[in-house]
Write a protein that holds these residues in place. Structure first.
Motif, mmCIF file in Angstrom:
data_model
loop_
_atom_site.group_PDB
_atom_site.id
_atom_site.type_symbol
_atom_site.label_atom_id
_atom_site.label_comp_id
_atom_site.label_asym_id
_atom_site.label_seq_id
_atom_site.Cartn_x
_atom_site.Cartn_y
_atom_site.Cartn_z
ATOM 1 N N ASP A 118 -73.553 -61.217 119.960
ATOM 2 C CA ASP A 118 -73.981 -61.844 118.700
ATOM 3 C C ASP A 118 -75.189 -61.121 118.125
ATOM 4 O OD1 ASP A 118 -71.962 -63.646 119.119
ATOM 5 O OD2 ASP A 118 -73.268 -65.374 119.497
ATOM 6 N N GLU A 119 -76.108 -60.729 118.993
ATOM 7 C CA GLU A 119 -77.303 -60.029 118.513
ATOM 8 C C GLU A 119 -76.925 -58.699 117.865
ATOM 9 O OE1 GLU A 119 -81.494 -58.015 120.059
ATOM 10 O OE2 GLU A 119 -80.158 -58.957 121.521
ATOM 11 N N ARG A 164 -75.431 -59.355 114.429
ATOM 12 C CA ARG A 164 -76.480 -59.747 113.467
ATOM 13 C C ARG A 164 -77.354 -58.555 113.082
ATOM 14 N NH1 ARG A 164 -76.903 -64.697 116.905
ATOM 15 N NH2 ARG A 164 -75.806 -66.352 115.779
ATOM 16 N N ASN A 196 -77.982 -56.993 109.310
ATOM 17 C CA ASN A 196 -79.337 -56.912 108.750
ATOM 18 C C ASN A 196 -79.849 -55.484 108.589
ATOM 19 O OD1 ASN A 196 -80.784 -59.752 108.442
ATOM 20 N ND2 ASN A 196 -79.397 -59.895 110.207
ATOM 21 N N GLU A 219 -71.770 -62.794 108.313
ATOM 22 C CA GLU A 219 -73.138 -62.452 108.714
ATOM 23 C C GLU A 219 -73.809 -61.543 107.685
ATOM 24 O OE1 GLU A 219 -74.920 -63.736 111.261
ATOM 25 O OE2 GLU A 219 -73.177 -65.032 111.574
#
Length: 428
Positions: A198-199, A202, A206, A241
């Motif tokens: 998940d990191e 993300r 970003n 995301e």
């Protein structure tokens, strides 16, 4: 098993003598076994044969929106087909465009369009002095072939157990305007079977690219390709995301049913933001009057919904899981503790990666070929076919029968041992 690296020269020579006798026996069998590419076996393709009976001569060929699927039109795909593939990759139907049968074709078109016409009003890549792509390695050789064909400079980014090295990705993408894309296989990655955390997802969402036309090429090829019903990996929806991060246009997501229905006659799609979709449809409306809606309808009528597709994929899992487990079991029995290689036991996807001692991959594959076992060329999981350590080998277990695969794996293990001993002897 005792470590080969701790053995004396005499001990290694003694083992080598026995291995050479086994190797000669296999060579004399005149075998022709293939672990080179990730093709479904005939049994897997047979699972989908009833789909061909769904649209018979007297069937209803109208889509849910009243389109006659036998005729022209609906360039972006049937609504029900969009819904099915959106559910497959866990995004929204409005993000999806349905193409023909090949996601590789969609990726090629996407790169080609960027070269000839640019991305959302930005300078066409063909007019730029340099275009670069980041390539997580080891990775998918056909991705690298596409960008190499267009003259893109490819930059290796090492994979970690969480996905690509995001420190390196962020540093390069956020500072170098010539970097226009990155290839990603986020779920059961080709060839290691790694699932992006998940990191990692993300951090991708970003990114702050120096290039306005930077895109993440998110090839979600193995979205529903689990080996175990009770151990199914999940990843975050990259499109969602990116929207949350204020970067809605930064990703192109690709998928197909090539290893779900028929490898040569599935349906493929791209998913992206509203603005990206509008731009792509504008180009498609010039390129084609519409893709094969009969095939789209056939898939929807057969699978009905995502639950039907998931149930179908468990048949595939039952078929190929014994092959994966057999290989890793033999590796555990014959190679664990020898310190001449490492491997990951994947929970899905289509490949097993074996990492040999540095400088041994080419030798292992050459020995296997001489004994009648075809494998993916050494270096294939790297851009330009150049593995800097000559150590990574991609194994494709799905196509051979279980008996053929067992023999091929036994030969492979002998080749690993022989090549490793030769390397260690040369160093003593």
């Amino acid at each position: 098993m005792q470590s080969y690296q701790k053995m004396s020269k005499e001990e290694l020579l003694e083992i080598k003598e026995g291995l050479e006798k086994e190797y000669a026996k296999f060579k004399g069998m005149g075998l022709s076994l293939n672990m080179a590419r990730g093709k479904p076996a005939a049994e897997q393709v047979d699972f989908t044969m009833p789909m061909l009976d769904v649209l018979h001569g007297s069937a209803d060929y109208m889509s849910e929106n009243g389109e006659d699927c036998r005729n022209y039109g609906v360039v972006d795909g049937l609504a029900e087909a969009k819904r099915l593939l959106a559910d497959m990759i866990e995004t929204k139907p409005e993000n999806v465009i349905i193409y023909g049968n090949s996601s590789l074709n969609v990726m090629y078109d996407t790169v080609s369009r960027s070269f000839t016409h640019g991305v959302m009003g930005n300078t066409p890549w063909c007019k730029l002095d340099k275009v670069k792509f980041l390539c997580p390695v080891p990775g998918y050789d056909r991705h690298f072939s596409v960008t190499e064909y267009f003259g893109v400079e490819m930059v290796n980014v090492p994979m970690t157990p969480e996905g690509p090295d995001m420190d390196m990705v962020e540093e390069l993408v956020n500072s170098d305007e010539s970097i226009k894309g990155i290839w990603c296989v986020p779920k059961y990655s080709n060839p290691q079977g790694i699932v992006y955390s998940d990191e990692t997802v993300r951090r991708f969402a970003n990114l702050k690219p120096a290039a306005k036309d930077f895109r993440i090429y998110w090839d979600n090829a193995y979205a529903v390709h689990h080996l175990y019903e009770d151990e199914q990996a999940e990843i975050l929806d990259i499109i969602g995301e990116c929207e949350k991060a204020g970067n809605p246009d930064m990703v192109y997501e690709f998928c197909s049913t090539s290893k779900v229905s028929f490898p040569g006659a599935g349906i493929a799609a791209i998913a992206a933001s509203k603005a990206n979709v509008e731009e792509i449809v504008k180009q498609l409306s010039i390129q084609t009057i519409g893709f094969d809606k009969m095939n789209q309808l056939r898939h929807v009528r057969y699978f009905k919904d995502i639950d039907g597709m998931r149930a179908h994929m468990m048949k595939h899992a039952e078929s190929i899981r014994p092959k994966f487990e057999m290989i890793t079991k033999l590796f555990d029995e014959e190679l664990a503790g020898a310190e001449i290689g490492s491997w990951i036991s994947p929970k899905g996807g289509y490949f097993i990666t074996f990492e040999a001692l540095e400088g041994c991959a080419k030798s292992i594959i050459a020995k296997a070929k001489e004994a009648g076992v075809a494998m993916t060329p050494a270096g294939a999981p790297y851009p330009y076919g150049k593995d800097p350590l000559d150590s990574v080998i991609r194994i494709a277990p799905t196509y051979p029968t279980l008996d053929e695969l067992k023999t091929a794996t036994e030969i492979f293990i002998i080749c690993v041992k022989l090549a490793s001993i030769e390397k260690l002897l040369a160093e003593k």
